[in-house]
Design an enzyme around this catalytic site. Sequence first.
Site, mmCIF file in Angstrom:
data_model
loop_
_atom_site.group_PDB
_atom_site.id
_atom_site.type_symbol
_atom_site.label_atom_id
_atom_site.label_comp_id
_atom_site.label_asym_id
_atom_site.label_seq_id
_atom_site.Cartn_x
_atom_site.Cartn_y
_atom_site.Cartn_z
ATOM 1 N N GLU A 1 20.845 -0.335 24.653
ATOM 2 C CA GLU A 1 21.529 0.319 23.538
ATOM 3 C C GLU A 1 21.293 -0.388 22.213
ATOM 4 O OE1 GLU A 1 26.084 1.738 22.500
ATOM 5 O OE2 GLU A 1 25.295 1.918 24.537
ATOM 6 N N LYS A 2 21.048 -1.697 22.286
ATOM 7 C CA LYS A 2 20.880 -2.473 21.054
ATOM 8 C C LYS A 2 19.959 -3.654 21.312
ATOM 9 C CE LYS A 2 25.393 -2.593 20.880
ATOM 10 N NZ LYS A 2 25.903 -2.133 22.173
ATOM 11 N N ASP B 1 25.208 0.786 27.189
ATOM 12 C CA ASP B 1 26.594 0.482 27.536
ATOM 13 C C ASP B 1 27.066 1.394 28.668
ATOM 14 O OD1 ASP B 1 26.795 -1.522 25.722
ATOM 15 O OD2 ASP B 1 28.075 -0.451 24.296
ATOM 16 N N ASP C 1 29.262 3.546 29.653
ATOM 17 C CA ASP C 1 30.309 4.507 29.315
ATOM 18 C C ASP C 1 29.665 5.836 28.926
ATOM 19 O OD1 ASP C 1 29.264 4.024 26.783
ATOM 20 O OD2 ASP C 1 30.965 2.813 26.118
ATOM 21 N N TYR D 1 32.864 -6.857 29.070
ATOM 22 C CA TYR D 1 32.767 -5.599 28.302
ATOM 23 C C TYR D 1 34.104 -5.231 27.665
ATOM 24 C CZ TYR D 1 31.741 -0.689 27.322
ATOM 25 O OH TYR D 1 31.570 0.520 26.702
ATOM 26 N N ARG E 1 35.120 -2.386 25.689
ATOM 27 C CA ARG E 1 35.616 -1.019 25.458
ATOM 28 C C ARG E 1 36.163 -0.421 26.762
ATOM 29 N NH1 ARG E 1 33.090 1.294 20.554
ATOM 30 N NH2 ARG E 1 31.903 -0.359 19.560
#
Length: 808
Positions: A7-8, A101, A103, A318, A320
């Site tokens: 993701e990043k 991530d 999710d 993590y 979130r």
Amino acid sequence: MKLYLCEKPSQAAEIARHVGARKRDNGCFTGDSVTVTYCIGHLLEQAKPETYEPRLARWDPELLPVIPMQWQLDVKPTVKTQYGVVIRLLKQASELVIATDADREGEVIAREMMQAAGYRGPVSRLWLSAFDDASVRKALGKLLPGAKTAPMYAAGLGRSRADWLAGMNVTMMLTTGFGTGGKGGTLHFGRVQTPVLALVVRRERAIRTFVPKAYYELQASFELAGVAVPMAWRPAPALLDPDGHVAQAATAKSVADKVRGQPGRVDHVEAGPEREAPPLLFSLASLQREASARYGIKAQAVLDACQALYEKHKATTYPRTDCEYLPSSMLAETAMVLQGIRAARPDMASLLACADPSSTSRAFNDRKITAHHAIIPSLNPRVSVGNMSKSEQTIYDMIARRYLAQFLGDFHFHKTVIEVVCAGERFRVSGKTPQVPGWKRAYPEEQDKPNTKDAPPAEDVAALPSAQTGDPARNLHCDAVSRKTKPPRRYTEGTLIAAMESIDKEIEDERLRKIMRNKEKAGIGTDATRAAIIENLFKRDYLATEKKQVLPTPRGEALITLIEANAPQLADPVLTAEWEDRLMQLEAGTLTLEVFEGELSTWLSELIARLKSVARTAPQRPDMPHAMPDSTEPCPACGKPMRSLKSAKGPFWGCSGYPDCSVTLPDVDGRPGQRRATSVSTAGPVYPCPRCRKPLRQRTSSRGPFWGCSGFPACNYTQPDEGGKPGVRPADVQGKSARQDLPGPARQAAKPPSAPVPAVAGSPCPGCAGGRLIGRVMKDSGRRFLGCTGFPACRHFQWLPQQQSSSI
């Protein structure tokens, strides 16, 4: 080639170390038949409404709603290079591991890139909860099949499209139908944002309209075993009003006179050991609530700190997450986590020595685990607290202490409750005597602190003397005291997040209440999005803070008043509950995305039609009760009220009659100031517009003053400024004077004579015979010419020979 899609960049760098991709390349890391690349969040975004309907480049309510038949995504301009890298690698890959991530949003980020590249190969899913070495190795050894998380993509895509459909269409409709124009006149709608704003507005209304009522209590103390003990009066139910208070002063005074100085006796004693389990571990929301209450840290700042602890420092898991529990299998890692805390925080060594890694708490519960477990310290033994910012250190300390508390045991105390009857009236007191501090060792400031939340005065004290039923209890004093009911408290960011989680309290329908109470998806928004939603309301000037308190701005109140008057369901959490129900069905695979979008499109079409009807029949905007905040200052041009707006350069005031009147005034201490002389000048002689004959007005742009038609936007004619007067446009004197955009007489006047006629400054103009020729200079070339004093009505000009230029 096996491709890992992260993701990043920070995720990619970490995973690359573990899969042998050690060579850094353009936008990726490469190794032997393996490549790790990354997105930068979303590389793609939903296309703008004008992509589907070009005429919506200028918002027009008659073109709404916009419901795409074929959804389009645009590449974000700032990440075009990385987008190209990811697409190229996806086209070359023979196998893909999604490593974004874990999710809904992470699933959408990866799979929308797969769609864009047309990837059809095998897919696996890396499901990471922490980025320490042990956690990464463990997850890499247990890759999930891609099909297992595919339903999360459908739910994430459904949420994204629903937010776009409702947000874009309703925002455009509210703005064009009831707004004021300009950047500050946009009226925003969001499926979660709007109900949250409504919560704050309604709380503020309740505070504003609150009328305090007097009620009465007794301040009394009794002698027990030679000790004066304050006690709280427990009035008989017959004396209480519907709010549970004694409302009559005479009643309270009568009881006080009856009890004062009289002998009483102990009627009830309850004493025994009790224990209190440690608080559960942190979810993101509970961490944000506690950080707000303890330290006044904003919700977004807590999330930012958590993200840095997770990605940059690899100090926590993590962030979130909406879960406050751990799987029982993680008990085996307890000693390693505690060792990591010891290495990061040597000052906590004495506290860590009290921890028992073999003990368990209620936080270890497999049945309570959702997509992610609670936030805890990672297994990383090399966490450097010194490299953290102050807020990161604070959040890490909170997370570490909450984890450590699970292994310090229960808090043991001796609880005593004593009730005394005197003159037929009952009085009560309770107290705690700490015995074993247990988990409270992690929170020294809380030890021996009485719990007085919602307790009547004098009901809870730290310790009590020994007493038995029947013991004498003489009243030492008893006085009636007046109290007043208090209005509801304003929200803080922490309590607002709590209200978003427990939004079911605002819903009457029991079925929908159950949906919003669902532990996995409780409330509106998610732990990952609530902070951003609140932050957006601040940025858009709908909310403000006063110390720690959150309150609505006049703009925020006006928006909710508008919505309540014309489409109340938009501010009702029931709507969000219904949508969340459908998103959960998408994730469970019991509903298709096509059906969900069809239902949403039908609802949206009906809503927009109703708002259009209201907007057409509503009175003029300035007179509407829901209009945005106006001043009492009238517009200097048309007399309508001026309205507070915002631009990129700050606040200003615009006429509420826009677009019919486009007058603006500067903002001076929150009020309309005087019109700037250089902004739009109406003083002096009138210069007619060559196109429409309306007066030209002097205006100011970033390049300086110029002259524009007062008929704008119907007429957009402009001329340069020369010494405070309309100047000559270069296009009009560089061989293009007979312009087709000028009316016939003006074109005729603008034509240069077929043969030069000798002329000097001051001679009559041969073009109109009414003006005289004066010398002028072209700004760009410096070339000199003669022009008519009747310009711009007469556009005659004549170049001057070089030798004559000096005579002007």
